[in-house]
Design a protein around this motif. Structure first.
Motif, PDB file in Angstrom:
ATOM      1  N   ALA A 147       0.882  -1.163   0.000  1.00 57.76           N
ATOM      2  CA  ALA A 147       0.000   0.000   0.000  1.00 57.76           C
ATOM      3  C   ALA A 147       0.926   1.220   0.000  1.00 57.76           C
ATOM      4  CB  ALA A 147      -0.897  -0.016   1.228  1.00 57.76           C
ATOM      5  N   LEU A 148       1.255   1.713  -1.205  1.00 61.42           N
ATOM      6  CA  LEU A 148       2.349   2.673  -1.351  1.00 61.42           C
ATOM      7  C   LEU A 148       2.118   3.962  -0.574  1.00 61.42           C
ATOM      8  CD1 LEU A 148       3.225   2.224  -5.131  1.00 61.42           C
ATOM      9  CD2 LEU A 148       4.348   1.229  -3.133  1.00 61.42           C
ATOM     10  N   ASP A 149       0.856   4.370  -0.423  1.00 62.31           N
ATOM     11  CA  ASP A 149       0.593   5.609   0.302  1.00 62.31           C
ATOM     12  C   ASP A 149       0.868   5.476   1.796  1.00 62.31           C
ATOM     13  OD1 ASP A 149      -1.588   3.820   0.381  1.00 62.31           O
ATOM     14  OD2 ASP A 149      -2.943   5.419   1.012  1.00 62.31           O
ATOM     15  N   ARG A 150       1.034   4.248   2.276  1.00 61.20           N
ATOM     16  CA  ARG A 150       1.286   4.022   3.694  1.00 61.20           C
ATOM     17  C   ARG A 150       2.760   3.743   3.986  1.00 61.20           C
ATOM     18  NH1 ARG A 150      -3.025   2.612   6.824  1.00 61.20           N
ATOM     19  NH2 ARG A 150      -1.827   1.051   7.985  1.00 61.20           N
ATOM     20  N   ILE A 151       3.590   3.728   2.941  1.00 57.45           N
ATOM     21  CA  ILE A 151       4.997   3.371   3.105  1.00 57.45           C
ATOM     22  C   ILE A 151       5.879   4.591   2.856  1.00 57.45           C
ATOM     23  CG2 ILE A 151       6.878   1.956   2.179  1.00 57.45           C
ATOM     24  CD1 ILE A 151       4.948  -0.233   1.658  1.00 57.45           C
ATOM     25  N   PRO A 152       6.749   4.945   3.797  1.00 53.89           N
ATOM     26  CA  PRO A 152       7.652   6.082   3.584  1.00 53.89           C
ATOM     27  C   PRO A 152       8.546   5.855   2.374  1.00 53.89           C
ATOM     28  CG  PRO A 152       7.708   5.342   5.882  1.00 53.89           C
ATOM     29  CD  PRO A 152       6.927   4.317   5.115  1.00 53.89           C
ATOM     30  N   PRO A 153       8.972   6.919   1.706  1.00 56.29           N
ATOM     31  CA  PRO A 153       9.777   6.776   0.479  1.00 56.29           C
ATOM     32  C   PRO A 153      11.017   5.902   0.660  1.00 56.29           C
ATOM     33  CG  PRO A 153       9.073   9.048   0.742  1.00 56.29           C
ATOM     34  CD  PRO A 153       8.645   8.334   1.993  1.00 56.29           C
ATOM     35  N   GLU A 154      11.705   6.028   1.794  1.00 52.85           N
ATOM     36  CA  GLU A 154      12.928   5.236   1.977  1.00 52.85           C
ATOM     37  C   GLU A 154      12.629   3.741   2.032  1.00 52.85           C
ATOM     38  OE1 GLU A 154      11.679   6.715   6.139  1.00 52.85           O
ATOM     39  OE2 GLU A 154      11.718   7.458   4.062  1.00 52.85           O
ATOM     40  N   ALA A 158      13.760   0.656  -0.496  1.00 48.76           N
ATOM     41  CA  ALA A 158      14.354  -0.583   0.040  1.00 48.76           C
ATOM     42  C   ALA A 158      13.644  -1.808  -0.517  1.00 48.76           C
ATOM     43  CB  ALA A 158      14.276  -0.574   1.573  1.00 48.76           C
ATOM     44  N   LEU A 159      12.312  -1.741  -0.601  1.00 54.61           N
ATOM     45  CA  LEU A 159      11.541  -2.859  -1.144  1.00 54.61           C
ATOM     46  C   LEU A 159      11.878  -3.079  -2.616  1.00 54.61           C
ATOM     47  CD1 LEU A 159       9.328  -5.006  -0.969  1.00 54.61           C
ATOM     48  CD2 LEU A 159       7.631  -3.197  -1.333  1.00 54.61           C
ATOM     49  N   LEU A 160      11.935  -2.003  -3.387  1.00 57.12           N
ATOM     50  CA  LEU A 160      12.236  -2.120  -4.809  1.00 57.12           C
ATOM     51  C   LEU A 160      13.650  -2.660  -5.029  1.00 57.12           C
ATOM     52  CD1 LEU A 160      11.084  -1.665  -7.617  1.00 57.12           C
ATOM     53  CD2 LEU A 160      11.925   0.685  -7.516  1.00 57.12           C
ATOM     54  N   ASP A 161      14.600  -2.175  -4.233  1.00 51.83           N
ATOM     55  CA  ASP A 161      15.974  -2.668  -4.356  1.00 51.83           C
ATOM     56  C   ASP A 161      16.054  -4.158  -4.043  1.00 51.83           C
ATOM     57  OD1 ASP A 161      16.939  -0.215  -5.081  1.00 51.83           O
ATOM     58  OD2 ASP A 161      17.670   0.320  -3.072  1.00 51.83           O
ATOM     59  N   ALA A 162      15.335  -4.587  -2.992  1.00 50.68           N
ATOM     60  CA  ALA A 162      15.345  -6.005  -2.621  1.00 50.68           C
ATOM     61  C   ALA A 162      14.767  -6.858  -3.740  1.00 50.68           C
ATOM     62  CB  ALA A 162      14.559  -6.215  -1.325  1.00 50.68           C
TER      63      ALA A 162
END
Length: 262
Positions: A147-154, A158-162
């Motif tokens: 839920a991207l609106d609930r996740i801070p940018p950093e 981190a999720l995308l990098d993983a």
């Protein structure tokens, strides 16, 4: 074969209860990051890291993880926390060795993949995708994972990098394991440690709430904690505090409560 690794993301605390994180499909062990400031003062934390080229089957993966944990336990309470893919691994470990932990926590376990026939069918195509396409497709999958609106940018980065660092070979292996994941109900019924299942209502990747409802009918000592506004990667959301959830659900051992955690 490359050995499994246990990361130590915070200062070791040999006299505190052991908290072991089993990661999702990324296998990195790094995505507990948002929860560490809350958990680290009260637990001795370890995070399992999976080799990207690992070809172990479920039984071997579970047994070798159990072997890694055995010398660390030393009579301490052990909290085993499995997220998504790691939730399946946690169930496999507990079905093989029902006394492997004192508390079992599952977050949107990927055993729910069996409820998504289209995903199962599409998973066969992953092996034909070069790594560069996997990296691009990770970006497209992000809204389903979180839920991207609930996740801070950093934490989004981190999720995308993983996700981008998982090779197509590793993804093929892990999806294949999920496709074949089966634990007979009679073996699940042998898992007696108190079990808490975090279930995100807005999980667009897997029907996690339905899966949690089925699991508590089989697991003898299980309950659900609903996350009504959360997506699949709920640990990275700014409003998710795992320690507070454990308090709310009265899920802490006497050793922790005696140490004035609550």
């Amino acid at each position: 074969m490359t050995p499994l690794t246990l990361l130590t993301p915070s200062q070791p605390k040999p006299h505190q209860p052991l908290f072991v994180y089993l990661p999702g499909m990324d296998g990195s062990g790094y995505l507990l990051r948002s929860q560490l400031p809350h958990l680290a003062p009260h637990f001795d934390i370890r995070c399992l890291q999976l080799p990207p080229d690992d070809l172990r089957d479920w039984h071997s993966l579970a047994q070798e993880t159990l072997d890694l944990l055995a010398p660390l336990r030393q009579g301490r309470p052990l909290y085993l926390f499995g997220e998504s893919f790691g939730g399946c691994l946690a169930l496999m470990m507990a079905s093989q060795q029902p006394d492997c932990c004192d508390r079992l926590i599952l977050s949107n376990p990927a055993s729910a993949l069996q409820r998504r026939p289209l995903l199962l069918w599409g998973s066969h195509l992953v092996q034909w995708m070069p790594d560069v396409l996997n990296a691009i497709s990770a970006l497209g999958l992000l809204p389903f994972l979180a839920a991207l609106d609930r996740i801070p940018p950093e934490n989004r980065h981190a999720l995308l990098d993983a996700m981008r660092h998982v090779s197509s070979k590793a993804i093929t292996w892990r999806i294949g394991l999920l496709r074949d994941f089966r634990i007979p109900p009679e073996d699940l019924a042998r898992i007696h440690p108190p079990t808490l299942i975090l279930a995100s209502t807005l999980d667009h990747l897997l029907p996690s709430l339905n899966e949690a409802q089925d699991l508590i009918r089989i697991l003898p000592n299980a309950k659900i904690h609903h996350l009504p506004h959360s997506g699949h990667a709920c640990l990275l959301e700014r409003d998710t505090n795992l320690l507070n959830i454990l308090k709310q659900e009265d899920f802490l051992s006497k050793q922790l409560t005696t140490n004035h955690l609550i």
